[in-house]
Motif scaffolding. Structure first.
Motif, PDB file in Angstrom:
ATOM      1  N   ASP A   1     -18.234  27.376 -13.054  1.00  0.00           N
ATOM      2  CA  ASP A   1     -18.922  25.971 -12.164  1.00  0.00           C
ATOM      3  C   ASP A   1     -18.370  25.759 -10.992  1.00  0.00           C
ATOM      4  OD1 ASP A   1     -16.922  24.994 -13.629  1.00  0.00           O
ATOM      5  OD2 ASP A   1     -17.211  23.157 -12.564  1.00  0.00           O
ATOM      6  N   ASN A   2     -19.241  25.488  -9.674  1.00  0.00           N
ATOM      7  CA  ASN A   2     -18.403  24.984  -9.282  1.00  0.00           C
ATOM      8  C   ASN A   2     -17.779  26.305  -7.726  1.00  0.00           C
ATOM      9  OD1 ASN A   2     -19.627  22.007  -8.409  1.00  0.00           O
ATOM     10  ND2 ASN A   2     -17.621  21.678  -9.716  1.00  0.00           N
ATOM     11  N   SER A   3     -18.656  27.376  -7.650  1.00  0.00           N
ATOM     12  CA  SER A   3     -18.132  27.893  -6.960  1.00  0.00           C
ATOM     13  C   SER A   3     -18.734  29.182  -6.525  1.00  0.00           C
ATOM     14  CB  SER A   3     -17.760  29.496  -8.189  1.00  0.00           C
ATOM     15  OG  SER A   3     -16.259  28.601  -9.137  1.00  0.00           O
ATOM     16  N   VAL A   4     -17.861  30.046  -5.724  1.00  0.00           N
ATOM     17  CA  VAL A   4     -19.527  31.635  -4.571  1.00  0.00           C
ATOM     18  C   VAL A   4     -18.972  32.964  -5.726  1.00  0.00           C
ATOM     19  CG1 VAL A   4     -19.696  32.281  -2.343  1.00  0.00           C
ATOM     20  CG2 VAL A   4     -19.346  29.808  -2.288  1.00  0.00           C
ATOM     21  N   ILE A   5     -20.040  32.852  -6.084  1.00  0.00           N
ATOM     22  CA  ILE A   5     -19.214  34.634  -6.729  1.00  0.00           C
ATOM     23  C   ILE A   5     -19.989  35.830  -6.091  1.00  0.00           C
ATOM     24  CG2 ILE A   5     -20.006  35.423  -8.683  1.00  0.00           C
ATOM     25  CD1 ILE A   5     -20.486  33.265  -9.968  1.00  0.00           C
ATOM     26  N   LEU A   6     -19.039  36.590  -5.549  1.00  0.00           N
ATOM     27  CA  LEU A   6     -19.429  37.648  -4.469  1.00  0.00           C
ATOM     28  C   LEU A   6     -19.530  39.227  -5.117  1.00  0.00           C
ATOM     29  CD1 LEU A   6     -20.569  37.908  -1.086  1.00  0.00           C
ATOM     30  CD2 LEU A   6     -17.605  37.836  -1.376  1.00  0.00           C
ATOM     31  N   GLY A   7     -20.298  39.677  -5.006  1.00  0.00           N
ATOM     32  CA  GLY A   7     -20.729  40.568  -5.851  1.00  0.00           C
ATOM     33  C   GLY A   7     -20.611  40.902  -7.572  1.00  0.00           C
ATOM     34  N   GLY A   8     -20.186  39.866  -7.937  1.00  0.00           N
ATOM     35  CA  GLY A   8     -19.570  39.064  -9.596  1.00  0.00           C
ATOM     36  C   GLY A   8     -18.653  38.424 -10.062  1.00  0.00           C
ATOM     37  N   ASP A   9     -18.047  38.983  -8.466  1.00  0.00           N
ATOM     38  CA  ASP A   9     -16.313  38.125  -8.287  1.00  0.00           C
ATOM     39  C   ASP A   9     -15.607  36.953  -7.776  1.00  0.00           C
ATOM     40  OD1 ASP A   9     -13.762  37.389  -7.822  1.00  0.00           O
ATOM     41  OD2 ASP A   9     -13.052  39.472  -6.084  1.00  0.00           O
ATOM     42  N   PRO A  10     -15.592  36.624  -9.329  1.00  0.00           N
ATOM     43  CA  PRO A  10     -16.024  34.668  -8.935  1.00  0.00           C
ATOM     44  C   PRO A  10     -14.400  34.478  -8.379  1.00  0.00           C
ATOM     45  CG  PRO A  10     -15.313  34.794 -11.269  1.00  0.00           C
ATOM     46  CD  PRO A  10     -15.623  35.863 -10.563  1.00  0.00           C
ATOM     47  N   SER A  11     -13.131  35.103  -8.093  1.00  0.00           N
ATOM     48  CA  SER A  11     -12.117  34.354  -7.466  1.00  0.00           C
ATOM     49  C   SER A  11     -12.232  33.961  -6.511  1.00  0.00           C
ATOM     50  CB  SER A  11     -10.878  35.670  -7.584  1.00  0.00           C
ATOM     51  OG  SER A  11     -11.947  36.152  -6.494  1.00  0.00           O
ATOM     52  N   ARG A  12     -11.410  32.720  -6.487  1.00  0.00           N
ATOM     53  CA  ARG A  12     -11.026  31.977  -4.507  1.00  0.00           C
ATOM     54  C   ARG A  12      -9.603  32.323  -4.481  1.00  0.00           C
ATOM     55  NH1 ARG A  12     -11.862  25.246  -3.913  1.00  0.00           N
ATOM     56  NH2 ARG A  12     -11.723  25.508  -1.229  1.00  0.00           N
ATOM     57  N   THR A  13      -9.076  32.746  -3.615  1.00  0.00           N
ATOM     58  CA  THR A  13      -8.206  33.107  -3.012  1.00  0.00           C
ATOM     59  C   THR A  13      -7.611  32.550  -1.863  1.00  0.00           C
ATOM     60  OG1 THR A  13      -7.429  35.736  -2.986  1.00  0.00           O
ATOM     61  CG2 THR A  13      -7.579  34.655  -5.413  1.00  0.00           C
ATOM     62  N   GLY A  14      -6.402  32.027  -1.460  1.00  0.00           N
ATOM     63  CA  GLY A  14      -6.278  32.578  -0.369  1.00  0.00           C
ATOM     64  C   GLY A  14      -6.769  31.383   0.477  1.00  0.00           C
TER      65      GLY A  14
ATOM     66  N   GLN B   1     -20.042  43.678   2.313  1.00  0.00           N
ATOM     67  CA  GLN B   1     -20.778  45.197   2.306  1.00  0.00           C
ATOM     68  C   GLN B   1     -22.536  44.857   2.540  1.00  0.00           C
ATOM     69  OE1 GLN B   1     -20.724  48.280   3.419  1.00  0.00           O
ATOM     70  NE2 GLN B   1     -18.348  48.335   3.494  1.00  0.00           N
ATOM     71  N   PRO B   2     -23.012  44.524   2.982  1.00  0.00           N
ATOM     72  CA  PRO B   2     -24.702  44.305   3.314  1.00  0.00           C
ATOM     73  C   PRO B   2     -25.444  44.412   1.924  1.00  0.00           C
ATOM     74  CG  PRO B   2     -24.148  45.666   5.433  1.00  0.00           C
ATOM     75  CD  PRO B   2     -22.890  45.499   4.982  1.00  0.00           C
ATOM     76  N   GLY B   3     -25.474  43.187   1.753  1.00  0.00           N
ATOM     77  CA  GLY B   3     -26.678  44.106   0.531  1.00  0.00           C
ATOM     78  C   GLY B   3     -25.720  43.669  -0.955  1.00  0.00           C
ATOM     79  N   THR B   4     -24.473  42.875  -0.761  1.00  0.00           N
ATOM     80  CA  THR B   4     -23.398  42.609  -1.566  1.00  0.00           C
ATOM     81  C   THR B   4     -24.607  41.232  -2.950  1.00  0.00           C
ATOM     82  OG1 THR B   4     -21.162  43.226  -0.861  1.00  0.00           O
ATOM     83  CG2 THR B   4     -21.165  41.920  -2.706  1.00  0.00           C
ATOM     84  N   PRO B   5     -24.738  41.674  -3.404  1.00  0.00           N
ATOM     85  CA  PRO B   5     -25.132  39.891  -3.922  1.00  0.00           C
ATOM     86  C   PRO B   5     -24.338  38.880  -4.565  1.00  0.00           C
ATOM     87  CG  PRO B   5     -24.143  41.347  -5.369  1.00  0.00           C
ATOM     88  CD  PRO B   5     -24.280  42.117  -4.602  1.00  0.00           C
ATOM     89  N   VAL B   6     -24.954  37.746  -3.783  1.00  0.00           N
ATOM     90  CA  VAL B   6     -23.897  36.539  -3.496  1.00  0.00           C
ATOM     91  C   VAL B   6     -24.770  34.787  -4.937  1.00  0.00           C
ATOM     92  CG1 VAL B   6     -23.287  34.665  -2.392  1.00  0.00           C
ATOM     93  CG2 VAL B   6     -23.394  37.262  -1.548  1.00  0.00           C
ATOM     94  N   ARG B   7     -23.995  34.577  -5.615  1.00  0.00           N
ATOM     95  CA  ARG B   7     -24.310  32.854  -6.818  1.00  0.00           C
ATOM     96  C   ARG B   7     -23.437  31.799  -6.414  1.00  0.00           C
ATOM     97  NH1 ARG B   7     -24.515  31.415 -11.760  1.00  0.00           N
ATOM     98  NH2 ARG B   7     -23.140  33.502 -12.368  1.00  0.00           N
ATOM     99  N   VAL B   8     -24.151  30.762  -5.954  1.00  0.00           N
ATOM    100  CA  VAL B   8     -23.607  30.025  -5.865  1.00  0.00           C
ATOM    101  C   VAL B   8     -24.216  29.561  -7.542  1.00  0.00           C
ATOM    102  CG1 VAL B   8     -23.479  29.684  -3.796  1.00  0.00           C
ATOM    103  CG2 VAL B   8     -25.389  28.333  -4.717  1.00  0.00           C
TER     104      VAL B   8
END
Length: 568
Positions: free
Chosen positions: A411-424, A468-475
């Motif tokens: 929940d409450n994440s930005v999932i970029l290219g299937g990766d939900p991590s939020r670091t740094g 990379q252009p075309g990378t899927p993003v899901r919020v």
């Protein structure tokens, strides 16, 4: 748990008085007694879980943390049992205090309890037992702590040992060393990080403030008390906002199984006179938290605190959590040190911040935005500055609340290219109604995020660069719980499934979010309008509220409050 009848005259919100706190303490103390070893040196509470420190250390933890409760309660009958356990423990039972070992933690609870009850326990011990106890505790003066709140355990032990004349020079230096080390983690406005990095959580209250303030107060050191008490007072101005209208503390950070230990800094402010809160509000917040957990199964049918949040819940545990770990909740009974005629017990309850008005409050030190709504009593924490040294869902999500828990589905994440991590996570500032940060995600891309809040509604904007252009993003948004309803609606760059793809350069994604327990809220889309206002910029117009222009780039976020007649 059997408690006295509620007192609606003195406590119109919770019904709880000092008698309720005393009864709760007595019930908890009575429930653990059958699990003491024959010599009372160890308390082996039931359960199939063992901490990574092992069974012997867990038994010591059971002794130390329940002793702390007996000390706050001033229960002389119980203290006699703990005196027997102390004599056995320091003679042949307890493990030695070594570098970064769990007994160092428990030594602090034992030392604090002994200092608080000196005429009732320590002064009645045989001299030989006192010498062995001082020698066992003395290892804490030189044991190396983990570089976090553990630095305060030698402070607490040193303060006690100096007060009883045991190696006073070494004891004093150990206390001074620990206090000096935590200075590097004080970031201002009453907030500490728990060690290096930006780990902001309840350890601020039940460790970073508790031990220094009690150390100074018990020593009668007015200079130290002015320093640490002043910080506590500043912290409590923010801290009081972390409790929901139902008494729930914010569900964020680690060691949540300590539950109503969250009330310790509230009582500490009243005890030492360093609080901005009225006495009736202090008791209302503290009693609200106690009642919240007791009403929701925190204590089982044996009268024991379980490993969890409401009832048993392995999701909130850490490797160091053993059967007796929840009994650091004993710190929540600190208020029993205040006499029955103290105003914190005699004043009529006053409502807490979440009950008084809708508020959106920026906290600059942790880079958080607190959003509360009076109609449902919910408090939401928008996290744009806290991160543990390792990935932890209780630190790294974009938002937390008093009514939800982090979900395994991110929940409450930005999932970029299937990766939900939020670091740094890097804080980019807070202001009137907003907070912003940037982080790394999706194998090296950068996400610059800003949230704006008004009432129960949120505007969440995320600028993705370096992908990379075309990378899927899901919020994703809130995971609803306890009758609260979660909503998430796409605005820019997202389709009906809250998904989109990156383009060349930077790509902006915007969504509306809401967590509410109102039975019939205004439709989300009627609360705010959002439109593009230039490259990587949006215009936000709140219904019957302010208007803002938000500009994002990879390094900064600028939020400008517009005149009411402006159109962007």
């Amino acid at each position: 748990m059997h408690l006295p009848p509620p007192d609606p005259a003195l406590s119109p919100v919770t019904g709880c008085t000092r008698a309720h706190w005393e009864a709760a303490a007595d019930t908890l103390l009575a429930a653990v007694e059958p699990y003491a070893s024959d010599d009372h040196a160890l308390y082996h509470l039931p359960g199939d879980r063992e901490s990574w420190s092992g069974r012997l250390s867990d038994g010591l933890e059971g002794y130390a943390r329940t002793l702390l409760l007996a000390a706050f309660r001033r229960d002389e009958t119980a203290l006699e049992r703990y005196a027997d356990g102390l004599a056995a423990g320091v003679s042949w039972v307890w493990p030695r205090i070594e570098d970064r070992s769990q007994p160092l933690v428990e030594a602090a609870s034992i030392a604090l309890a002994l200092r608080l009850t000196r005429p009732l326990l320590w002064d009645r011990l045989d001299d030989a037992v006192r010498q062995r106890a001082a020698a066992w505790l003395g290892d804490a003066l030189t044991a190396e702590p983990w570089p976090c709140n553990w630095e305060l355990f030698p402070v607490t032990v040193g303060g006690f040992l100096e007060s009883v004349g045991h190696e006073p020079e070494a004891s004093r230096k150990a206390a001074e060393r620990g206090l000096e080390r935590i200075e590097q983690w004080y970031v201002g406005d009453g907030w500490y990080t728990d060690g290096e990095g930006r780990a902001f959580d309840y350890y601020n209250g039940w460790a970073m403030h508790l031990y220094p303030v009690l150390h100074a107060w018990l020593a009668g050191d007015q200079d130290l008390l002015a320093r640490y008490g002043g910080r506590l007072k500043a912290h409590l101005a923010d801290y009081a906002r972390l409790f929901g209208g139902d008494g729930a503390p914010m569900h964020q950070g680690r060691s949540l199984t300590y539950r109503f230990a969250t009330t310790a800094p509230l009582w500490l402010g009243a005890l030492t006179g360093h609080t901005p809160l009225p006495a009736g509000e202090t008791r209302r917040l503290a009693s609200g938290a106690l009642k919240y957990f007791l009403d929701r199964g925190a204590v089982d049918d044996r009268g024991l605190l379980t490993l969890g949040w409401h009832g048993p819940d392995p999701a909130v545990l850490q490797g160091y959590s053993g059967p007796a770990s929840p009994y650091w909740a004993s710190k929540g009974f600190l208020g029993l040190l205040l006499p029955p005629d103290h105003e914190v017990w005699t004043a009529v309850e006053q409502p807490g911040p979440a009950e008084r008005a809708d508020t959106v409050t920026p906290l600059a030190a942790p880079n958080w935005l607190l959003q509360s709504t009076r109609s449902d009593g919910l408090v939401r924490l928008h996290n744009h500055g806290s991160e543990d040294v390792r990935y932890d869902p209780y630190y790294t999500r974009l938002a937390y609340s008093t009514a939800t828990t982090p979900s395994p589905s991110y929940d409450n994440s930005v999932i970029l290219g299937g990766d939900p991590s939020r670091t740094g996570i890097e804080p980019l500032g807070t202001g009137d109604g907003w907070a912003a940060s940037r982080h790394t995600a999706g194998g090296g891309a950068r996400v610059t995020s800003v949230v704006l809040a008004h009432g129960a509604t949120e505007v969440r904007a995320h600028l993705v660069s370096g992908a990379q252009p075309g990378t899927p993003v899901r919020v994703t948004g809130w995971a609803a719980r306890d009758g609260a309803r979660a909503e998430l609606a796409p605005v820019l760059g997202l389709d009906g499934t809250l998904s989109g793809t990156t383009g060349q350069g930077t790509t902006l994604f915007v969504a509306l979010a809401r967590l509410t327990a109102e039975p019939e809220p205004v439709p989300l889309e009627d609360t705010v309008s959002v439109r593009m206002a230039g490259a990587d910029a949006i215009h936000v117009r709140w219904n019957a509220g302010p208007e803002d222009r938000v500009e994002l780039d990879g390094d900064t976020v600028r939020v400008t409050r517009l005149p009411a007649e402006a159109d962007g």
